[in-house]
Design a protein around this motif. Structure first.
Motif, PDB file in Angstrom:
ATOM      1  N   ALA A  63       0.559  -1.161   0.589  1.00  0.00           N
ATOM      2  CA  ALA A  63      -0.266  -0.165  -0.005  1.00  0.00           C
ATOM      3  C   ALA A  63       0.337   1.431  -0.039  1.00  0.00           C
ATOM      4  CB  ALA A  63      -0.630   0.176   1.402  1.00  0.00           C
ATOM      5  N   PHE A  64       2.070   1.247   0.776  1.00  0.00           N
ATOM      6  CA  PHE A  64       2.478   2.195   0.389  1.00  0.00           C
ATOM      7  C   PHE A  64       3.482   2.138  -0.671  1.00  0.00           C
ATOM      8  CE2 PHE A  64       4.196   3.080   5.392  1.00  0.00           C
ATOM      9  CZ  PHE A  64       2.943   3.524   5.978  1.00  0.00           C
ATOM     10  N   GLN A  65       4.408   1.321  -1.141  1.00  0.00           N
ATOM     11  CA  GLN A  65       4.638   2.022  -2.560  1.00  0.00           C
ATOM     12  C   GLN A  65       3.877   2.419  -3.132  1.00  0.00           C
ATOM     13  OE1 GLN A  65       6.078  -2.385  -3.075  1.00  0.00           O
ATOM     14  NE2 GLN A  65       7.763  -2.085  -1.665  1.00  0.00           N
ATOM     15  N   ALA A  66       2.132   2.039  -3.284  1.00  0.00           N
ATOM     16  CA  ALA A  66       1.817   2.375  -4.169  1.00  0.00           C
ATOM     17  C   ALA A  66       0.997   3.740  -3.607  1.00  0.00           C
ATOM     18  CB  ALA A  66       0.508   1.187  -4.158  1.00  0.00           C
ATOM     19  N   LEU A  67       1.235   4.296  -2.118  1.00  0.00           N
ATOM     20  CA  LEU A  67       0.891   5.584  -2.442  1.00  0.00           C
ATOM     21  C   LEU A  67       2.395   6.328  -2.972  1.00  0.00           C
ATOM     22  CD1 LEU A  67      -0.799   5.056   1.184  1.00  0.00           C
ATOM     23  CD2 LEU A  67      -1.648   5.931  -1.211  1.00  0.00           C
ATOM     24  N   ALA A  68       2.932   6.025  -2.327  1.00  0.00           N
ATOM     25  CA  ALA A  68       4.560   6.443  -3.253  1.00  0.00           C
ATOM     26  C   ALA A  68       4.871   7.042  -4.903  1.00  0.00           C
ATOM     27  CB  ALA A  68       5.732   6.098  -2.266  1.00  0.00           C
ATOM     28  N   GLU A  69       3.853   5.864  -5.514  1.00  0.00           N
ATOM     29  CA  GLU A  69       4.291   6.237  -6.704  1.00  0.00           C
ATOM     30  C   GLU A  69       2.951   7.426  -6.833  1.00  0.00           C
ATOM     31  OE1 GLU A  69       2.880   2.337  -8.338  1.00  0.00           O
ATOM     32  OE2 GLU A  69       4.443   1.748  -7.267  1.00  0.00           O
ATOM     33  N   GLN A  75       8.276   8.625   1.145  1.00  0.00           N
ATOM     34  CA  GLN A  75       9.717   7.684   1.542  1.00  0.00           C
ATOM     35  C   GLN A  75      10.776   8.069   1.884  1.00  0.00           C
ATOM     36  OE1 GLN A  75       8.158   3.819  -0.391  1.00  0.00           O
ATOM     37  NE2 GLN A  75       7.110   2.867   1.650  1.00  0.00           N
ATOM     38  N   LYS A  76      11.159   7.899   3.551  1.00  0.00           N
ATOM     39  CA  LYS A  76      12.618   8.562   3.383  1.00  0.00           C
ATOM     40  C   LYS A  76      13.433   7.922   3.867  1.00  0.00           C
ATOM     41  CE  LYS A  76      11.444  13.731   3.819  1.00  0.00           C
ATOM     42  NZ  LYS A  76      11.051  15.016   4.336  1.00  0.00           N
ATOM     43  N   GLN A  77      14.234   7.293   3.360  1.00  0.00           N
ATOM     44  CA  GLN A  77      15.652   6.343   3.726  1.00  0.00           C
ATOM     45  C   GLN A  77      15.764   6.495   5.560  1.00  0.00           C
ATOM     46  OE1 GLN A  77      15.985   3.755   1.837  1.00  0.00           O
ATOM     47  NE2 GLN A  77      16.687   2.783   3.804  1.00  0.00           N
ATOM     48  N   GLY A  78      15.695   6.206   6.142  1.00  0.00           N
ATOM     49  CA  GLY A  78      15.324   5.537   7.641  1.00  0.00           C
ATOM     50  C   GLY A  78      15.047   6.844   8.352  1.00  0.00           C
ATOM     51  N   HIS A  79      13.949   7.961   7.575  1.00  0.00           N
ATOM     52  CA  HIS A  79      13.383   8.117   8.862  1.00  0.00           C
ATOM     53  C   HIS A  79      11.920   8.230   8.089  1.00  0.00           C
ATOM     54  CE1 HIS A  79      16.536  11.221   9.610  1.00  0.00           C
ATOM     55  NE2 HIS A  79      16.931  11.205   7.836  1.00  0.00           N
ATOM     56  N   GLY A  80      11.404   6.905   7.670  1.00  0.00           N
ATOM     57  CA  GLY A  80      10.553   6.766   7.430  1.00  0.00           C
ATOM     58  C   GLY A  80       9.242   7.343   6.688  1.00  0.00           C
ATOM     59  N   SER A  81       8.181   7.556   6.389  1.00  0.00           N
ATOM     60  CA  SER A  81       6.967   7.980   5.054  1.00  0.00           C
ATOM     61  C   SER A  81       5.931   8.978   5.467  1.00  0.00           C
ATOM     62  CB  SER A  81       5.958   6.550   4.746  1.00  0.00           C
ATOM     63  OG  SER A  81       6.684   5.814   4.498  1.00  0.00           O
ATOM     64  N   PHE A  82       5.861   9.746   5.546  1.00  0.00           N
ATOM     65  CA  PHE A  82       5.158  11.022   5.226  1.00  0.00           C
ATOM     66  C   PHE A  82       4.226  11.251   3.996  1.00  0.00           C
ATOM     67  CE2 PHE A  82       9.494  11.204   6.654  1.00  0.00           C
ATOM     68  CZ  PHE A  82       9.759  11.510   8.167  1.00  0.00           C
ATOM     69  N   ILE A  83       3.370  11.779   4.901  1.00  0.00           N
ATOM     70  CA  ILE A  83       2.325  12.539   3.922  1.00  0.00           C
ATOM     71  C   ILE A  83       2.939  13.460   3.125  1.00  0.00           C
ATOM     72  CG2 ILE A  83      -0.114  13.805   3.615  1.00  0.00           C
ATOM     73  CD1 ILE A  83       0.073  10.965   4.655  1.00  0.00           C
ATOM     74  N   ALA A  84       2.644  13.464   1.881  1.00  0.00           N
ATOM     75  CA  ALA A  84       3.534  14.289   1.111  1.00  0.00           C
ATOM     76  C   ALA A  84       2.486  15.895   1.204  1.00  0.00           C
ATOM     77  CB  ALA A  84       3.291  14.127  -0.425  1.00  0.00           C
ATOM     78  N   SER A  85       3.851  16.996   1.311  1.00  0.00           N
ATOM     79  CA  SER A  85       3.026  18.146   1.263  1.00  0.00           C
ATOM     80  C   SER A  85       2.371  18.169   0.616  1.00  0.00           C
ATOM     81  CB  SER A  85       4.265  19.290   1.483  1.00  0.00           C
ATOM     82  OG  SER A  85       4.072  20.409   1.828  1.00  0.00           O
ATOM     83  N   ASP A  86       1.500  19.645   0.245  1.00  0.00           N
ATOM     84  CA  ASP A  86       0.997  20.136  -1.247  1.00  0.00           C
ATOM     85  C   ASP A  86       1.875  22.093  -1.001  1.00  0.00           C
ATOM     86  OD1 ASP A  86      -0.549  21.212   0.885  1.00  0.00           O
ATOM     87  OD2 ASP A  86      -2.195  21.095   0.009  1.00  0.00           O
TER      88      ASP A  86
END
Length: 252
Positions: A63-69, A75-86
């Motif tokens: 699900a995360f991979q699809a949301l990133a696409e 997704q930030k290596q070593g920091h986790g996943s964040f809602i994209a900023s608008d």
């Protein structure tokens, strides 16, 4: 509603609703659209979401991979996943002395202000020192939330001697335009930039979470004759600004 309640599987996960990762992707996307998940906010770790949603980590990862696409999360290596900023990403030169209104106009963006304070006050000890005032002098203050294309970008708190700005109510858009009409536009400035975590009041104004990264900039600007023109304390969203400076090799 917190994210655990929003992701409780009874609210959205259906046996006949298709692949679980697709349903989870839709639920998280709905959370962004409904404002449950705010732009720039971190998502819980995969294992925590798997526990909340009663799914596997493989399902969450897909699900995360699809949301990133889709550009919904970052997704930030070593920091986790964040809602994209608008929020628009802006580069601000540290070598050019311009006002916020001028910067936004140059980028083709519309700037507006929400007034937080505007008037003449007794100066604080910090203002007396920064503006080289006498203890019995008054100070003009203007404080406002600055927006670009309706996105909150910065909080500006400017202090000037009443000699420089006798009537703060004259400032409707650009402070520098008002000063220029009086022949008092700043010629140079010294700036100090500090990384901060935004306190709750400022974070609410900037529409980010309390504790989010921000930048505090203190600027003292001067006229050509050396007099202090203004002392400004600004707080910028950390996800909106990149400050750029040109460096040259020093001559030995």
């Amino acid at each position: 509603m917190n994210i655990a309640d929003f992701l409780a599987p009874d609210n959205w996960l259906k046996p006949d609703g298709g692949p679980r990762y697709v349903q989870l992707r839709k639920r998280l996307t709905d959370g962004v659209e409904q404002g449950v998940l705010k732009a720039g906010s971190p998502l819980p770790p995969e294992r925590e979401i798997a526990s909340i949603t009663e799914t596997s980590r493989v399902t969450v990862r897909k699900a995360f991979q699809a949301l990133a696409e889709d550009g919904v999360i970052v997704q930030k290596q070593g920091h986790g996943s964040f809602i994209a900023s608008d929020t628009p990403q802006l580069e601000q030169s540290l070598s050019r002395l311009t006002s916020f209104s001028e910067d936004m106009s140059r980028r083709g963006m519309t700037s507006t202000s929400v007034w937080l304070e505007r008037g003449i006050f007794m100066p604080s000890p910090n203002e007396v020192l920064a503006l080289a005032l006498t203890p019995d002098a008054s100070v003009s203050r203007i404080a406002r939330l600055r927006t670009a294309d309706d996105k909150p970008m910065a909080i500006e708190r400017a202090s000037l001697s009443t000699e420089m700005l006798p009537n703060p109510l004259e400032v409707e858009t650009s402070l520098y335009e008002v000063l220029e009409r009086s022949g008092l536009r700043p010629h140079r400035a010294l700036q100090k930039i500090s990384a901060i975590n935004l306190e709750e009041d400022d974070a609410n104004l900037l529409d980010v979470l309390a504790g989010a990264a921000g930048l505090r900039i203190e600027r003292t600007s001067y006229l050509r004759d050396g007099r202090v023109a203004e002392f400004t304390q600004s707080i910028y969203r950390g996800d909106a600004y990149n400050f750029v400076a040109e460096l040259r090799l020093a001559k030995e």
